[in-house]
Design a protein around this motif. Structure first.
Motif, PDB file in Angstrom:
ATOM      1  N   THR A  63     -10.826   6.219  -6.967  1.00  0.00           N
ATOM      2  CA  THR A  63     -10.163   7.281  -6.185  1.00  0.00           C
ATOM      3  C   THR A  63     -11.172   7.976  -5.288  1.00  0.00           C
ATOM      4  OG1 THR A  63     -10.619   9.166  -7.637  1.00  0.00           O
ATOM      5  CG2 THR A  63      -8.697   7.831  -8.190  1.00  0.00           C
ATOM      6  N   ASP A  64     -10.635   8.732  -4.317  1.00  0.00           N
ATOM      7  CA  ASP A  64     -11.493   9.640  -3.556  1.00  0.00           C
ATOM      8  C   ASP A  64     -11.466  11.019  -4.235  1.00  0.00           C
ATOM      9  OD1 ASP A  64      -9.103  10.827  -2.859  1.00  0.00           O
ATOM     10  OD2 ASP A  64      -9.155  10.222  -0.757  1.00  0.00           O
TER      11      ASP A  64
ATOM     12  N   ASN B   9       0.788  -1.233   0.000  1.00  0.00           N
ATOM     13  CA  ASN B   9       0.000   0.000   0.000  1.00  0.00           C
ATOM     14  C   ASN B   9       0.822   1.286   0.000  1.00  0.00           C
ATOM     15  OD1 ASN B   9      -2.500  -0.911  -0.362  1.00  0.00           O
ATOM     16  ND2 ASN B   9      -3.102  -0.896   1.810  1.00  0.00           N
TER      17      ASN B   9
ATOM     18  N   ASP C   1      -9.665  -0.842  -1.705  1.00  0.00           N
ATOM     19  CA  ASP C   1     -10.618  -1.865  -1.262  1.00  0.00           C
ATOM     20  C   ASP C   1     -11.993  -1.245  -1.019  1.00  0.00           C
ATOM     21  OD1 ASP C   1     -10.376  -0.432   1.067  1.00  0.00           O
ATOM     22  OD2 ASP C   1      -9.090  -1.892   2.058  1.00  0.00           O
TER      23      ASP C   1
ATOM     24  N   ILE D 158      -7.875   4.276  -4.067  1.00  0.00           N
ATOM     25  CA  ILE D 158      -8.493   3.501  -2.982  1.00  0.00           C
ATOM     26  C   ILE D 158      -8.423   2.023  -3.357  1.00  0.00           C
ATOM     27  CG2 ILE D 158     -10.682   3.131  -1.735  1.00  0.00           C
ATOM     28  CD1 ILE D 158      -9.555   5.926  -1.366  1.00  0.00           C
TER      29      ILE D 158
ATOM     30  N   LYS E  97     -18.724  -2.063  -3.482  1.00  0.00           N
ATOM     31  CA  LYS E  97     -18.746  -1.076  -2.390  1.00  0.00           C
ATOM     32  C   LYS E  97     -19.967  -0.184  -2.573  1.00  0.00           C
ATOM     33  CE  LYS E  97     -15.642   2.412  -4.360  1.00  0.00           C
ATOM     34  NZ  LYS E  97     -14.409   3.160  -4.225  1.00  0.00           N
TER      35      LYS E  97
ATOM     36  N   GLY F 298     -12.196   1.937   1.907  1.00  0.00           N
ATOM     37  CA  GLY F 298     -11.634   3.280   1.738  1.00  0.00           C
ATOM     38  C   GLY F 298     -10.149   3.366   2.034  1.00  0.00           C
ATOM     39  N   THR F 299      -9.438   2.230   2.053  1.00  0.00           N
ATOM     40  CA  THR F 299      -7.999   2.254   2.322  1.00  0.00           C
ATOM     41  C   THR F 299      -7.254   2.903   1.150  1.00  0.00           C
ATOM     42  OG1 THR F 299      -8.303   0.156   3.444  1.00  0.00           O
ATOM     43  CG2 THR F 299      -6.022   0.794   2.942  1.00  0.00           C
ATOM     44  N   VAL F 300      -6.383   3.855   1.501  1.00  0.00           N
ATOM     45  CA  VAL F 300      -5.659   4.600   0.476  1.00  0.00           C
ATOM     46  C   VAL F 300      -4.331   3.920   0.168  1.00  0.00           C
ATOM     47  CG1 VAL F 300      -4.383   6.773   0.148  1.00  0.00           C
ATOM     48  CG2 VAL F 300      -6.698   6.807   1.119  1.00  0.00           C
ATOM     49  N   CYS F 301      -3.940   3.890  -1.106  1.00  0.00           N
ATOM     50  CA  CYS F 301      -2.583   3.468  -1.466  1.00  0.00           C
ATOM     51  C   CYS F 301      -1.722   4.727  -1.384  1.00  0.00           C
ATOM     52  CB  CYS F 301      -2.549   2.875  -2.865  1.00  0.00           C
ATOM     53  SG  CYS F 301      -0.887   2.380  -3.352  1.00  0.00           S
TER      54      CYS F 301
ATOM     55  N   ARG G 246      -6.788  10.386  -4.575  1.00  0.00           N
ATOM     56  CA  ARG G 246      -5.991   9.284  -4.000  1.00  0.00           C
ATOM     57  C   ARG G 246      -6.608   7.940  -4.377  1.00  0.00           C
ATOM     58  NH1 ARG G 246      -5.699  10.931   2.240  1.00  0.00           N
ATOM     59  NH2 ARG G 246      -7.937  11.021   1.856  1.00  0.00           N
TER      60      ARG G 246
END
Ligand SMILES: Cc1cc2nc3c(=O)[nH]c(=O)nc-3n(C[C@H](O)[C@H](O)[C@H](O)COP(=O)(O)OP(=O)(O)OC[C@H]3O[C@@H](n4cnc5c(N)ncnc54)[C@H](O)[C@@H]3O)c2cc1C
Length: 578
Positions: free
Chosen positions: A359-360, A170, A368, A366, A564, A371-374, A364
């Motif tokens: 992305t958000d 990540n 998964d 995402i 999601k 909402g986990t960011v790489c 950024r």
């Protein structure tokens, strides 16, 4: 050769250049582009960029956001769409201030015209929302942004093709690219990487997209374990030149052009009584196919290639020459037709990818459903899915997406790079890309890439096109798997190092094959019809079970489907009536 930058942007279309412009205010920024920047597909965009300026008639960002959500068949993340519509106004004025020569009203304001699905007061009738520079809007955006980037001393690596993105646990640490002129491999170590690699219409046989639109960014991301969002939604634009796919902008209908069947009937009256020829693209493309299936198409020479007419004769010479000069030229050049006196033969053409890298609203990536960011990885423009287009994009909202979310990503990159160290990368970073190229160049026997490409495009067109059903998509999935197997031993004919376009096209074909498989598997999984995804075996929209985004994970030769939720916090989903 090794390089170090705060930020590396992949792609010099509207999204990449806007991000670079912002990022370079604080960050040491490089732009890599496999094309010379102003050849990016953004330069082909014709019709316009939307913003509720209200210059010609009353308009509001709220109406724009609502139209975007309804146009996207409620698969749109609603707060993201509100951001798009609200920031549109400033974005267009920023472009104006940077020198973009918009077409003007008589009073000297930015002129605006109608486009599909854009309405006043939540659907009462069409509204003039598209700002434009004749029918060269994208060209002007690209030129404007490029000259500003040069002014800001952004470092450009033109004709560099990115082959791999370095993502571990990540965290993104940089990229690997080939320099086209020499074949040399370069490693870019960076605090932040942004993908702005554009669309992938080249999965299909008939498309409005340029040859370079091969979805490299999403394919590389998918191979590094990043899911792709809503890939089953691929837009067919209703009016491509019959048989060629070259786009005839919706601006022709925005200015008053009318679609007619073999009886000369304005058939959209039966499908969308309020918006008529300015209904959203998914509806019009389906309507054209329905007319043809019902025997109301105009007979082509070989009795199989039926089509419909786009009648622009009512617009008059002055409008066609001043507001649609390029389109008029295309029609004369490619069809030998004068659009002021003869209607234009058209058919739907594969045009735009609603899906892409999730992305958000800061751009950024995402990875998964939580909402986990790489960290350090960004995406913007057509290769990204933020998601403001949902199941069907409205015309003129893509150019807007580029500038609004390209800018936002650039702003966030500035903040991000300030607080972090350059990530470590080890000496083996380029091994995987080098190994792949060596394998391709060594292969003496094996199938020819051109044949695989041809088959892939034909399969996608026939079975994962406008209308789909389980039988066809299953057939497509199994044939695409076979093609991927054949691709593993594909042969490169040119073994030279300098400008080896044969090799690069084969690499692009690998990207298209992966994206085709992901698109087909996502389409098979979604058992409903929504926006551009029309399942003949599940003809209704099914909010109870399917009001959710698809997340497709490429795991070697299989695709795992997850999902999601959709943000529906502003407007409750309703049936779409136009
Ligand atoms: C004919 C046509 C007309 C259109 N008209 C309109 C319109 O009027 N209004 C509207 O809103 N939208 C329109 N669209 C859609 C819109 O133009 C596109 O969605 C948008 O321009 C995409 O911009 P982008 O910045 O994401 O990518 P692009 O402009 O496609 O740029 C992609 C960039 O990525 C680079 N790149 C790709 N892969 C690699 C790699 N592996 N390594 C290095 N670089 C790479 C390329 O060199 C290029 O610079 C139109 C599209 C087409 C095809």
């Amino acid at each position: 050769m090794n390089h170090e930058y705060d930020a590396v942007i992949v792609g010099a279309g509207g999204a990449g250049l806007y991000a670079a412009l912002e990022a370079s205010k604080k960050a040491n920024t490089a732009v890599l582009s496999k094309l010379y920047p102003v050849r990016s597909h953004t330069g082909a965009a014709q019709g316009g960029i939307s913003a509720a300026l209200g210059n010609v008639e009353e308009d509001k960002p709220e109406w724009h956001a609502f139209d975007t959500i309804k146009g996207g068949d409620y698969l749109v993340d609603q707060k993201a769409a509100m951001t798009l519509a609200e920031e549109a106004v400033q974005a267009v004025y920023d472009l104006e201030n940077r020198g973009l020569p918009f077409s003007r009203t008589e009073e000297g304001l930015i002129d605006q015209r109608r486009f599909g699905g854009h309405t006043r007061n939540f659907g009462e009738g069409p509204v003039r929302r598209a700002c434009y520079a004749a029918d060269r809007t994208g060209h002007m955006i690209l030129q404007t942004l490029y000259q500003q980037c040069i002014k800001n001393e952004v470092a450009f690596f033109d004709e560099f093709q990115v082959l791999d993105v370095l993502v571990e646990g990540n965290r993104c640490a940089g990229l690997v690219a080939a320099e086209l002129a020499t074949g040399e491999i370069h490693v870019f170590r960076a605090k932040a990487v942004l993908f702005a690699t554009g669309g992938f219409g080249r999965m299909y046989k008939i498309t409005s997209n340029a040859y370079a639109n091969t979805g490299d960014g999403p394919a590389l991301a998918a191979r590094r374990g990043i899911p792709l969002e809503d890939m089953e939604f691929f837009q067919f634009h209703p009016t491509g030149i019959k048989g060629m796919g070259i786009l005839i902008s919706e601006a022709v209908r925005g200015e008053g052009g009318i679609l007619r069947n073999r009886d000369g009937e304005r058939f959209m009256e039966r499908y969308a009584p309020t918006l008529l020829d300015l209904a959203p693209r998914d509806m019009i493309s389906r309507a054209i196919l329905t007319e043809i299936r019902d025997g109301k198409g105009i007979r082509g020479d070989r009795k199989i290639d039926d089509y419909v007419h786009l009648d622009a004769t009512g617009l008059g010479k002055v409008v066609l020459e001043s507001k649609l000069p390029d389109i008029s030229g295309f029609v004369r050049t490619y069809l030998g037709i004068d659009p002021t006196v003869e209607p234009i033969p058209v058919l739907p053409t594969a045009h735009y990818a609603m899906g892409g890298i999730p992305t958000d609203i800061q751009g950024r990536v995402i990875v998964d459903d939580k909402g986990t960011v790489c960290e350090g990885l960004y995406a913007a423009g057509e290769c990204a899915c933020v998601s403001v287009h949902g199941a069907n994009r409205l015309g003129t909202n893509s150019l807007l997406d580029l500038v609004v979310f390209g800018r936002r990503a650039g702003v966030h990159i500035c903040e991000f790079v300030d607080g972090v160290e350059l990530p470590a990368i080890d000496k083996s970073a380029a091994d995987s890309a080098r190994g792949w190229i060596a394998r391709l160049l060594e292969g003496k026997e094996g199938p020819h890439g051109g044949q695989i490409r041809e088959e892939m495009q034909t399969i996608m067109m026939a079975d994962v096109g406008i209308y789909r059903n389980a039988e066809g998509i299953e057939r497509a999935v199994s044939r695409l798997r076979e093609l991927r197997e054949r691709y593993a031993s594909v042969r490169v004919q040119d073994t030279g190092r300098s400008f080896n376009t044969d090799l690069l096209e084969i690499i692009e074909l690998g990207n298209l094959l992966d994206l085709s498989l992901i698109t087909a598997e996502s389409a098979l999984a979604r058992r409903e019809s929504r926006g551009a995804h029309s399942r003949e075996d599940f003809p209704e929209r099914d909010d109870e079970n399917w009001l959710k985004h698809t997340l497709a994970y490429l795991e070697k030769d299989r695709v795992r489907i997850g999902s999601k939720p959709v943000d529906t916090s502003l407007w409750e989903p309703k049936p779409r009536v136009y």
